[in-house]
Design a protein around this motif. Structure first.
Motif, PDB file in Angstrom:
ATOM      1  N   LEU B  75       0.828  -1.202   0.000  1.00 42.31           N
ATOM      2  CA  LEU B  75       0.000   0.000   0.000  1.00 42.31           C
ATOM      3  C   LEU B  75       0.862   1.250   0.000  1.00 42.31           C
ATOM      4  O   LEU B  75       0.584   2.221  -0.718  1.00 42.31           O
ATOM      5  CB  LEU B  75      -0.902   0.012   1.232  1.00 42.31           C
ATOM      6  N   LYS B  78       2.324   2.023  -3.333  1.00 40.65           N
ATOM      7  CA  LYS B  78       1.323   2.612  -4.224  1.00 40.65           C
ATOM      8  C   LYS B  78       1.074   4.069  -3.851  1.00 40.65           C
ATOM      9  O   LYS B  78       0.937   4.941  -4.715  1.00 40.65           O
ATOM     10  CB  LYS B  78       0.012   1.849  -4.128  1.00 40.65           C
ATOM     11  N   LEU B  79       1.018   4.288  -2.567  1.00 44.51           N
ATOM     12  CA  LEU B  79       0.714   5.618  -2.068  1.00 44.51           C
ATOM     13  C   LEU B  79       1.783   6.613  -2.535  1.00 44.51           C
ATOM     14  O   LEU B  79       1.498   7.769  -2.836  1.00 44.51           O
ATOM     15  CB  LEU B  79       0.665   5.574  -0.539  1.00 44.51           C
ATOM     16  N   THR B  82       1.028   7.934  -6.025  1.00 45.36           N
ATOM     17  CA  THR B  82      -0.011   8.941  -6.249  1.00 45.36           C
ATOM     18  C   THR B  82       0.456  10.242  -5.630  1.00 45.36           C
ATOM     19  O   THR B  82       1.021  10.265  -4.537  1.00 45.36           O
ATOM     20  CB  THR B  82      -1.320   8.519  -5.580  1.00 45.36           C
ATOM     21  N   VAL B  84      -1.448  12.904  -5.063  1.00 48.61           N
ATOM     22  CA  VAL B  84      -2.555  13.745  -4.628  1.00 48.61           C
ATOM     23  C   VAL B  84      -2.264  14.336  -3.254  1.00 48.61           C
ATOM     24  O   VAL B  84      -2.515  15.501  -2.998  1.00 48.61           O
ATOM     25  CB  VAL B  84      -3.843  12.904  -4.576  1.00 48.61           C
ATOM     26  N   LEU B  85      -1.735  13.506  -2.403  1.00 48.20           N
ATOM     27  CA  LEU B  85      -1.495  13.959  -1.029  1.00 48.20           C
ATOM     28  C   LEU B  85      -0.247  14.803  -0.953  1.00 48.20           C
ATOM     29  O   LEU B  85       0.784  14.460  -1.532  1.00 48.20           O
ATOM     30  CB  LEU B  85      -1.342  12.743  -0.121  1.00 48.20           C
ATOM     31  N   LYS B  86      -0.411  15.857  -0.190  1.00 49.80           N
ATOM     32  CA  LYS B  86       0.767  16.704  -0.004  1.00 49.80           C
ATOM     33  C   LYS B  86       1.537  16.291   1.240  1.00 49.80           C
ATOM     34  O   LYS B  86       2.733  16.480   1.336  1.00 49.80           O
ATOM     35  CB  LYS B  86       0.340  18.181   0.095  1.00 49.80           C
ATOM     36  N   GLN B  87       0.815  15.779   2.173  1.00 49.62           N
ATOM     37  CA  GLN B  87       1.468  15.449   3.444  1.00 49.62           C
ATOM     38  C   GLN B  87       1.192  13.991   3.845  1.00 49.62           C
ATOM     39  O   GLN B  87       0.603  13.733   4.877  1.00 49.62           O
ATOM     40  CB  GLN B  87       0.921  16.348   4.556  1.00 49.62           C
ATOM     41  N   PRO B  88       1.613  13.064   3.033  1.00 51.03           N
ATOM     42  CA  PRO B  88       1.301  11.669   3.380  1.00 51.03           C
ATOM     43  C   PRO B  88       1.953  11.248   4.695  1.00 51.03           C
ATOM     44  O   PRO B  88       1.372  10.492   5.463  1.00 51.03           O
ATOM     45  CB  PRO B  88       1.854  10.868   2.211  1.00 51.03           C
TER      46      PRO B  88
END
Lengths: 75, 838
Positions: B75, B78-79, B82, B84-88
């Motif tokens: 996961l 994969k994360l 992407t 999209v998130l600025k602050q994962p």
């Protein structure tokens, strides 16, 4: 333009799903909506440690309240 | 940015969400609290390093389950992709902070080691694609070792050595060889071989052995294979093995991917062989178990696998435990169904309780169900199996024979909850190792016991309340075993004339009327209606065509039907009939002797003028008293002998013991009765001797009848003679004429002769009677049953027969034994005294 937006939304959804799975794995007890809010907060730059502290405190408060309620009911 | 996206609004929403679930606190309070926390000390927090955070999460997850950790890696990778998130990282750290230790594991623990061949790959896997492709660096090692120890210690400890070892390995054909080896592990044939060096071949063959074991297991789980016996429990085993194999495939697949990815440096044959250690062990034992369970099914299968649970090696024991839990799940289902509903759903005959077809309802309790001894799994003891059988039987009995279901639904019994919890526990934990499996849990024993208790109590309660079990038991005893004295005596009086007729002239309906009269006249009339309506008269003519008197064929009968018919089956009725016949016979003889006494007493008053019969009459009455005493002693003995057994039976019934126990006690009581009536199979010899004695006693009665009639006719003749004399005297004639006197003299002479011959008869009778009684006493004294020995003593308490017969002096008799025991006891005490004094 719209297709690009759509793709972005799809991506965001996917990312959310992944985070949700991680949350499940870690057994955080957050439901989807709460998690959404938390992610938004984090994106806005809120200190995650503090946020966690707040959530825990609120949960604790709830537990205390229900316990005391139960006690009064027993009495 | 719209309004909902500023921090306070979001916080407010969060508080609302959180407090929604717990209505005890208001959102406003929570919001205040949140604000105060947020604004308190606003120091800049340091954003944690992504790598470290990942490792933290990974280590936390891997303590619980290796699979979860792998999933997380996936996961996370994969994360990363992407954007999209600025602050994962921040989100992740929040999640980590909120994570709690889970109470129950949802997934299975890791069965096979995750291959971790190359250092580079493992680091990449943990930290994601972004981490720099480092070579074997000390820094990366230091971080990695603790985690690796969690998942596969064998490799991590050997890693550094292996790196050195692989340096010397033949690099040319290594990758091909490794690839072949990995393929061989799943039973795929290698394309090339033979041109490797010897050590490589040895390693290769070690790994290839996995393939052999794998093929063997695959054969077993193959549904088309002829070796696999059919059955649900075998299916369970197959499912468990399939799961193991799936895990194995997963492990092999990971290995393969790593071998293919790594460009030469990571995957060496030696590493693969180290990885193969654990799978080899596991597959080896799986294959052994599978081999040993061939052609077995049901309980045998469980027994067979259960043997491995006691294996000394923990891994083997855990493996067997998992297999057993999986394969016994159908058994648990069957068991629960049987205990709660009394139904057997067993298409492959695997359950250890067997239901037989074609058994009539009245034999249901005894014959319909039985335990298949060889199918009882070894984790269940014999008593438990018997209990389980009795429980289900009670449930079925309640449903079918007693036909009542009313309180089944509304009481929701404890044991149901118990068993349901067992089932639930099983389905919840799956094959998890930490929880106790159902077959070794205390709950099983408890559940079975409570189920048994509840079922038997319910059954007994139904039998005693709705079906008057206790009343019927008591009635059997009162009427068939003659303990209701007034009734028996009255019936005897009423029936006496009727039964002296030949058996062919008797009719049941006449006798039934007599019986009803007897019931009406005695205390029996106060019996409840359900008892009286079952009491009947029956005639049992002998088959051998003898001329029977009514006494031989008459018997009372107590008809039970419905569920009680099951408890008092035909065999039981036959025993009662035999007992009744014997007891009735003794009673009748006693009654006849009493009758003779009555005649005697009536006659006695008229015998004042007949001194010549006095001595004979006296002797007869002495002998009659002797015979009467014997009858009395026999009856006493038969009552007393069985008394404790009856007391035990009745107390057990009132305490609510289970039905099988009651049946057994009832059987015992009947046994005691039979022994004392001497019609038990262990007293066959005695039975014939007793028969002789009783026949002789009856002969005394007929002897007395002839004597009394003889005396009566003589008395009447004399009275007539005297009357004639008185009449003549009144008419002033001569009182006696010559021929009259001569006739009178002649008659008296005949009478004297009659008396003399009767006397001789009596002597003969007395001799043979005493002979029979002596033999009976001797045989009683020699019998191994103690109560019969005491009966012998009771029959001859004054040594009357002993004085008359030398045989009774034998030292085997009860008296001798008692005396010798007393002597022994005395000697012992003396010896003790002696030693004490010393």
């Amino acid at each position: 333009m719209t297709s690009e937006k759509n793709a972005q939304i799809g991506q965001a959804r996917e990312a959310f799903q992944m985070l949700y799975q991680v949350s499940q794995l870690l057994n955080t007890g957050l439901d989807a909506e709460t998690l959404t809010i938390c992610i938004q907060l984090c994106e806005l730059g809120v200190n995650p440690d503090k946020l966690a502290l707040v959530i825990k405190e609120i949960r604790k408060m709830g537990e205390h309240a229900t316990q005391s309620k139960a006690k009064t009911l027993q009495l | 940015m719209d309004n909902s996206n500023n921090i306070p609004a979001l916080l407010n929403k969060l508080c609302e969400e959180l407090t929604l679930k717990q209505d005890a606190i208001k959102p406003a309070e929570a919001y205040e609290l949140a604000l105060s926390y947020m604004t308190s000390i606003n120091e800049q927090h340091s954003i944690p390093d992504e790598k470290i955070l990942c490792q933290k999460i990974h280590s936390r997850l891997s303590t619980v389950s290796g699979r979860d950790a792998d999933k997380f890696n996936e996961l996370f990778a994969k994360l990363k992709n992407t954007f999209v998130l600025k602050q994962p990282v921040s989100v992740l750290s929040l999640l980590l902070a909120l994570s709690e230790a889970p109470q129950t594991t949802n997934s299975t623990q890791q069965l096979f080691p995750v291959p971790n061949l190359s250092v580079i790959n493992s680091a990449a896997a943990f930290t994601g694609a972004s981490s720099s492709k480092s070579t074997v660096g000390s820094a990366s090692w230091g971080v990695n070792t603790p985690k690796q120890q969690n998942s596969n210690p064998s490799i991590s400890t050997n890693n550094s050595n292996l790196v050195i070892a692989t340096q010397s390995c033949n690099h040319a054909n290594e990758p091909a060889c490794v690839r072949d080896a990995v393929l061989a592990a799943t039973g795929v044939k290698a394309r090339s071989s033979c041109n490797w060096s010897r050590p490589v071949q040895v390693l290769y063959s070690r790994i290839a052995h996995l393939g052999f074991l794998h093929d063997k297991l695959k054969d077993f789980i193959d549904p088309a294979s002829v070796f696999t016996p059919q059955g649900l429990m075998v299916e369970g085993l197959v499912a468990a093995i399939r799961e193991e194999l799936t895990e194995y495939y997963r492990s092999v697949a990971l290995l393969q991917s790593q071998v293919c990815e790594s460009d030469g440096g990571g995957g060496t044959l030696r590493r693969v062989s180290v990885w193969a250690q654990d799978p080899l062990h596991r597959l080896h034992w799986l294959a052994t178990i599978v081999h040993s369970v061939q052609h077995k099914r049901g309980g045998e299968l469980a027994t067979c696998v259960h043997r491995y649970v006691h294996h000394g090696d923990e891994r083997v024991s855990a493996l067997a435990r998992r297999l057993l839990t999986s394969l016994t799940y159908p058994l648990l289902l069957m068991l629960t169904r049987w205990l709660l509903h009394g139904e057997i759903d067993d298409p492959y005959h695997e359950f250890f309780i067997e239901s037989r077809n074609g058994v009539p309802i009245d034999r249901m309790w005894h014959d319909k169900y039985r335990v298949r001894e060889w199918m009882v799994p070894s984790f269940m003891c014999r008593e438990q199996a018997a209990q389980i059988l009795a429980t289900g039987k009670s449930v079925v009995f309640m449903r079918e024979a007693c036909a009542d279901l009313p309180d089944q639904c509304d009481t929701s019994p404890d044991h149901a909850i118990h068993l349901q919890s067992l089932l639930a526990a099983h389905t919840r934990t799956g094959s998890s190792n930490s929880e106790v499996a159902w077959w070794e849990a205390e709950g099983l024993r408890e559940g079975v016991e409570t189920a048994h208790l509840m079922a038997s109590q319910r059954l007994l309660a139904a039998l005693t309340t709705h079906h008057h079990l206790l009343d019927h038991l008591a009635a059997h005893r009162r009427y068939l075993l003659l303990s209701q004295g007034d009734f028996v005596h009255h019936l005897m009086t009423l029936l006496q004339d009727e039964l002296s007729k030949p058996a062919t002239s008797l009719y049941v309906h006449n006798l039934t009327c007599t019986l009803e009269a007897a019931v009406r006249a005695t205390n029996a009339q106060y019996e409840p209606q359900h008892v009286l309506s079952r009491l009947h008269v029956n005639l049992y003519p002998n088959c051998d065509g003898r001329e029977d008197s009514g006494w031989d064929v008459f018997a009372l009968q107590y008809r039970v039907d419905g569920p009680l018919g099951t408890l008092f089956p035909a065999t039981c009725a036959a025993r009662y009939r035999a007992l009744f016949t014997q007891l009735w016979r003794v009673k009748r003889i006693e009654y006849a002797l009493h009758d003779a006494w009555r005649d005697h007493t009536i006659l006695q008053k008229r015998l004042k003028a007949m001194p010549e019969v006095w001595s004979l009459m006296r002797r007869v009455s002495c002998l009659r008293a002797e015979a009467l005493r014997l009858c009395g002693a026999l009856q006493d003995a038969s009552c007393e002998g069985a008394e404790p057994a009856w007391v035990e039976l009745l107390s057990a019934a009132s305490e609510g013991h289970h039905l099988d126990r009651l049946l057994q006690l009832h059987h015992n009581a009947l046994d005691r009765h039979s022994i004392h009536a001497m019609i038990h199979h262990s007293t066959q010899e005695l039975q014939s001797y007793l028969g002789n004695v009783l026949n002789e006693t009856l002969a005394l009665r007929s002897f007395e009848t002839t004597l009394h009639t003889g005396i009566n006719t003589e008395l009447e003749r004399r009275e007539r003679y005297e009357a004639l004399k008185a009449e003549r005297a009144a008419r002033n004639e001569f009182a006696i004429t010559c021929p009259d006197e001569a006739q009178d003299k002649e008659r008296r002479k005949i009478f004297i002769q009659f008396l003399a011959s009767r006397k001789a008869d009596l002597n003969v009778w007395a001799r043979s009677y005493r002979g029979h009684v002596t033999t009976l006493i001797l045989k009683l004294a020699l019998h191994q049953e103690v109560s019969l020995q005491t009966l012998a003593f009771r029959l001859d308490y004054s040594d009357f027969y002993k004085r008359g017969d030398a045989k009774l002096h034998e030292p085997l008799t009860y008296q001798h034994k008692r005396l010798s025991e007393m002597g022994l006891h005395l000697a012992k005490t003396r010896l003790l005294d002696h030693t004490k004094r010393k």
